[in-house]
Write an enzyme that holds these catalytic residues in place. Structure first.
Site, short mmCIF file in Angstrom:
data_model
loop_
_atom_site.label_atom_id
_atom_site.label_comp_id
_atom_site.label_asym_id
_atom_site.label_seq_id
_atom_site.Cartn_x
_atom_site.Cartn_y
_atom_site.Cartn_z
N VAL A 14 -2.91 10.75 0.60
CA VAL A 14 -2.70 10.37 2.01
C VAL A 14 -1.58 11.21 2.63
CG1 VAL A 14 -2.11 8.49 3.58
CG2 VAL A 14 -3.56 8.03 1.58
N LYS A 23 -4.11 -7.46 2.14
CA LYS A 23 -4.54 -7.07 3.48
C LYS A 23 -4.81 -8.31 4.34
CE LYS A 23 -6.45 -2.80 1.59
NZ LYS A 23 -7.64 -2.20 0.97
N1 HSE Z 1 -8.21 0.45 -3.20
C1 HSE Z 1 -8.59 0.15 -1.87
C2 HSE Z 1 -10.09 -0.05 -1.80
C3 HSE Z 1 -8.26 1.23 -0.87
O1 HSE Z 1 -10.81 0.07 -2.80
O2 HSE Z 1 -10.55 -0.35 -0.71
C4 HSE Z 1 -6.86 1.27 -0.44
O3 HSE Z 1 -6.43 0.11 0.19
#
Ligand code: HSE
Length: 434
Positions: free
Chosen positions: A15, A207
């Site tokens: 990133v 998230k």
């Molecule tokens: N590891 C996460 C996913 C992506 O598989 O969506 C990064 O947040």
């Protein structure tokens, strides 16, 4: 044009290099949109001399990322180190206390410490921005914070982990088991070598806790999110789900519980059965998808790539542009000191429909025994399916039940698991009405 704004990047993985590329490739466009140049002045990473495929020689190098966070020639610190503690947290705290704005893609850090970091940022009059922490390239943080600002959000439902969605989509397409597809996802680079956070739902929960705080004006409450992953999903469940008209997705669900039902916020992550024609069921492979329902806007849907260099860097740079434009919006939409505890409700209070699969010995009276236990727990059956017919052998029996309270369902299942004719722990998948 205004004075340039100087960017320091801590963490030069996929990133970080993506951010360097976007800032260089789209520099003219960004200059005209932001009204001033976004100029990288400093970088930091664990290894200095690795070939990263881009020229980094013109930037100041800091072996210690906290030095970058204090550097005179940095106005915005971009934290791309990752992890909920350790260096990432030190860098962000150092940047804030030194009066630097912070842009981060670190969902674990914001999930665990988001409220306190937002308070610190406000105290120090700097911006804390984390669009890239949730759903990669989908601008869902800005959608909740800005675009939907007129609404009271009622419910938010998301596919927030591309690895899980890739695995479940592939299981559905090929009928192959979880472990095989996970191995393939690792080989393709979609899953980490240690995929625990992804497949056990923790990444989705980080998230979800961030989105819930934005949606409901509450403190980030990762610790109380109910979390289950997808390891136990079997091809047979996917097949039965299909037969019943459903797909299986790992969802994060955050919803307002009305006061008359006790009030609070549901925050839960677990595999769900969703109607096959529900929009979220069409989000497949590594894509993420989010549905937000607001009181005036009604249902809105967002879909896109939730990970990867381009999409995540796109989100980081969007935050940089906001700061360069002079936008000073609170991290969670309200002043951090006005965020309230969410009163996250315990999972036992979830009310909804369920799919359950039992492995039973095929003999007369088995259905009647199971039905009697469900009746005793006030659980109302909707449909029953049996596959195979082989007296005295093991067969799968699948039931769907009408809306019921999770607590009652779990107690009923415990009692059913103890019956002689039930030979495996029942498999339960919640049905979400989307
Ligand atoms: N590891 C996460 C996913 C992506 O598989 O969506 C990064 O947040």
């Amino acid at each position: 044009m205004g004075k340039q704004i100087r960017v320091g990047i801590a963490g030069l993985g996929n990133v970080g290099i993506g951010v360097v590329r976007v800032l260089s490739h789209n520099s003219d466009l960004l200059l005209s949109r932001a009204g001033r140049a976004l100029t990288i002045t400093a970088i930091s990473a664990r290894e200095k001399n690795r070939d990263r495929g881009v020229d980094l020689t013109k930037f100041d190098w800091h072996g210690n990322a906290c030095d970058l966070a204090r550097a005179e020639n940095v106005d915005i610190v971009v934290e791309l180190i990752g992890g909920d503690n350790g260096v990432a947290k030190d860098v962000v705290e150092t940047a804030i206390s030194n009066g630097k704005h912070v842009v981060t893609a670190n969902k674990a850090l914001i999930g665990h410490h988001g409220t306190n970091l937002a308070k610190a940022a406000e105290l120090n009059k700097v911006v804390l921005a984390f669009e890239a922490a949730v759903a990669g390239g989908i601008p869902i943080v800005k959608a909740l914070r800005d675009g939907l600002a007129a609404n009271r959000v009622e419910r938010l439902t998301g596919i927030l982990n591309g690895t899980c969605n890739f695995i479940l989509s592939n299981m559905a397409e090929t009928g192959r088991p979880f472990a095989e597809i996970l191995a393939e996802a690792k080989a393709l680079g979609y899953a980490e070598s240690d995929p625990t956070f992804d497949i056990d739902g923790i990444d989705t929960a980080h998230k979800l806790s961030i989105l819930a705080a934005l949606a409901f004006g509450t403190e980030v409450d990762f610790a109380n999110v109910h979390v289950e992953g997808i390891r136990h999903i079997s091809p047979i469940d996917i097949e039965f789900a299909r037969e019943l008209g459903y797909g299986i997705k790992l969802l994060g669900v955050a919803a307002r519980v009305p006061d008359e039902l006790g009030g609070g916020i549901e925050q839960r992550v677990h595999p769900c059965m969703v109607r096959k024609n529900a929009p979220i069921n069409h989000v497949s492979g590594v894509f993420n998808g989010i549905e937000v329902i607001g009181d005036f806007v009604d249902t809105t849907i967002y879909e896109g790539r939730g990970a990867g260099q381009g999409p995540t860097a796109s989100a980081v740079v969007a935050d940089l542009v906001d700061i360069a434009r002079g936008l000073r919006i609170p991290a969670f939409s309200l002043k951090a000191t006005d965020l309230r505890p969410p009163n996250t409700i315990p999972m036992g209070r979830r009310v909804g429909a369920y799919y359950v699969r039992f492995m039973v010995v095929d003999r007369p009276g088995v259905f009647a025994d199971i039905a009697a236990v469900l009746r005793d727990h006030d659980v109302s059956m909707e449909s029953v399916l049996q596959r195979g017919r082989s007296r005295g052998e093991r067969v799968s029996v699948v039931m769907t039940v009408h809306e019921t309270r999770e607590e009652a369902m779990q107690k009923g299942l415990q009692a059913i698991a103890a019956l002689d004719s039930v030979v495996e722990p029942p498999s339960l998948i919640r049905i979400e009405d989307l």
